[in-house]
Design an enzyme around this catalytic site. Structure first.
Site, PDB file in Angstrom:
ATOM      1  N   SER A 154       7.842  -6.105   1.377  1.00  0.00           N
ATOM      2  CA  SER A 154       9.230  -4.868   1.470  1.00  0.00           C
ATOM      3  C   SER A 154       8.931  -3.650   1.444  1.00  0.00           C
ATOM      4  CB  SER A 154      10.249  -5.425   0.551  1.00  0.00           C
ATOM      5  OG  SER A 154      11.058  -6.416   1.162  1.00  0.00           O
ATOM      6  N   THR A 155       7.607  -3.040   1.046  1.00  0.00           N
ATOM      7  CA  THR A 155       7.345  -1.864   0.809  1.00  0.00           C
ATOM      8  C   THR A 155       6.417  -1.007   2.095  1.00  0.00           C
ATOM      9  OG1 THR A 155       4.753  -2.268  -0.077  1.00  0.00           O
ATOM     10  CG2 THR A 155       6.623  -2.391  -1.631  1.00  0.00           C
ATOM     11  N   GLY A 156       6.382  -1.667   3.178  1.00  0.00           N
ATOM     12  CA  GLY A 156       6.257  -1.045   4.448  1.00  0.00           C
ATOM     13  C   GLY A 156       7.507  -0.788   5.178  1.00  0.00           C
ATOM     14  N   ASP A 182      -7.499  -6.585   2.857  1.00  0.00           N
ATOM     15  CA  ASP A 182      -7.058  -7.032   4.156  1.00  0.00           C
ATOM     16  C   ASP A 182      -6.661  -8.521   3.776  1.00  0.00           C
ATOM     17  OD1 ASP A 182      -6.188  -8.297   6.334  1.00  0.00           O
ATOM     18  OD2 ASP A 182      -7.783  -7.167   7.332  1.00  0.00           O
ATOM     19  N   ILE A 183      -5.541  -9.162   3.667  1.00  0.00           N
ATOM     20  CA  ILE A 183      -4.856 -10.231   3.455  1.00  0.00           C
ATOM     21  C   ILE A 183      -5.383 -11.396   4.323  1.00  0.00           C
ATOM     22  CG2 ILE A 183      -2.559 -10.250   4.351  1.00  0.00           C
ATOM     23  CD1 ILE A 183      -1.895 -11.363   1.511  1.00  0.00           C
ATOM     24  N   VAL A 202       1.755  -6.167   8.291  1.00  0.00           N
ATOM     25  CA  VAL A 202       0.928  -7.506   7.820  1.00  0.00           C
ATOM     26  C   VAL A 202       1.574  -8.887   8.686  1.00  0.00           C
ATOM     27  CG1 VAL A 202       2.834  -8.291   5.862  1.00  0.00           C
ATOM     28  CG2 VAL A 202       0.169  -8.611   5.533  1.00  0.00           C
ATOM     29  N   ASP A 203       2.660  -8.707   9.009  1.00  0.00           N
ATOM     30  CA  ASP A 203       2.899 -10.009   9.753  1.00  0.00           C
ATOM     31  C   ASP A 203       2.246 -10.009  11.259  1.00  0.00           C
ATOM     32  OD1 ASP A 203       4.514 -12.042  10.862  1.00  0.00           O
ATOM     33  OD2 ASP A 203       6.354 -11.146  10.743  1.00  0.00           O
ATOM     34  N   ASN A 263      10.103 -11.362   8.940  1.00  0.00           N
ATOM     35  CA  ASN A 263      11.275 -10.811   9.060  1.00  0.00           C
ATOM     36  C   ASN A 263      12.121 -12.405   9.409  1.00  0.00           C
ATOM     37  OD1 ASN A 263      11.288 -11.467  11.926  1.00  0.00           O
ATOM     38  ND2 ASN A 263      10.276  -9.831  12.179  1.00  0.00           N
TER      39      ASN A 263
END
Ligand code: ADP
Length: 179
Positions: free
Chosen positions: A123-125, A16-17, A39-40, A30
């Site tokens: 970008s992969t979500g 988890d970042i 994640v945002d 975004n």
């Protein structure tokens, strides 16, 4: 998995970042910088309102660019917010924009004297970039940066879920035998 590249370390971990204690963590934001899901959302929830306050003042971020705020209540001192491309078909400059997103985060980190930085898989979500294609760009950009710059000591990819980590590890194995 940890790999020494020039003077620095490239590290791939599952996790988890928001829990990272690197100097900076990267947010896959975004363009509005007003928060979102994925994640945002996790970073704003864990870091508290100071991060959003600074994002509002900054006013937004173009795709492929990066901006920096406080880390608020996070262990990391800074959050670097970048905007990856929304994937359509790969023919709308998506690879270059994803490369720019990683590169501009690293450049901004260098300019702030940041020594360690953690990235999510940008970008992969919600933005639907195919994972192995995105991993190739992410890893190539990080490797190239570490080869060309010696100020950043640690670049860590914090991958959400074991499957994502495995894809990154597999792609790293492929690109590291390329040269
Ligand atoms: P984007 O809009 O750039 O696609 P998302 O947040 O939707 O961003 O997804 C990017 C990646 O971040 C996905 O692989 C997702 O699983 C991952 N992710 C979501 N939450 C976290 C977290 N707390 N730590 C690390 N990665 C996360």
């Amino acid at each position: 998995m940890e790999i020494k590249i020039n003077k620095g370390i490239l590290s791939l971990v599952e996790g988890d970042i928001t829990k990272q204690s690197t100097d900076a963590i990267v947010n896959a934001a975004n363009k509005s910088l007003l928060g979102g899901g994925g994640v945002d959302g996790a970073i704003h929830r864990a870091g508290g309102p100071k991060i959003l306050e600074e994002c509002i003042k900054i006013g937004g971020c173009e795709t492929g660019e990066a901006v920096i705020t406080t880390g608020g209540n996070l262990k990391a001192k800074y959050v670097i917010h970048t905007v990856g491309p929304i994937y359509r078909d790969g023919l709308h400059n998506e690879p270059k924009l994803l490369d720019n997103a990683y590169r501009n985060c690293l450049k901004l980190a260098s300019s702030k004297g940041i020594k360690s930085i953690a990235f999510p898989s940008i970008s992969t979500g919600a933005y639907r970039y195919p994972l192995s294609d995105a991993a190739e760009i992410a890893l190539k950009t990080a490797v190239e940066y570490l080869k060309e710059h010696t100020d950043i000591e640690l670049v860590r990819f914090v991958l959400f879920g074991q499957k994502t980590l495995e894809v990154y590890e597999k792609v790293y194995a492929l690109i590291s035998t390329d040269h």
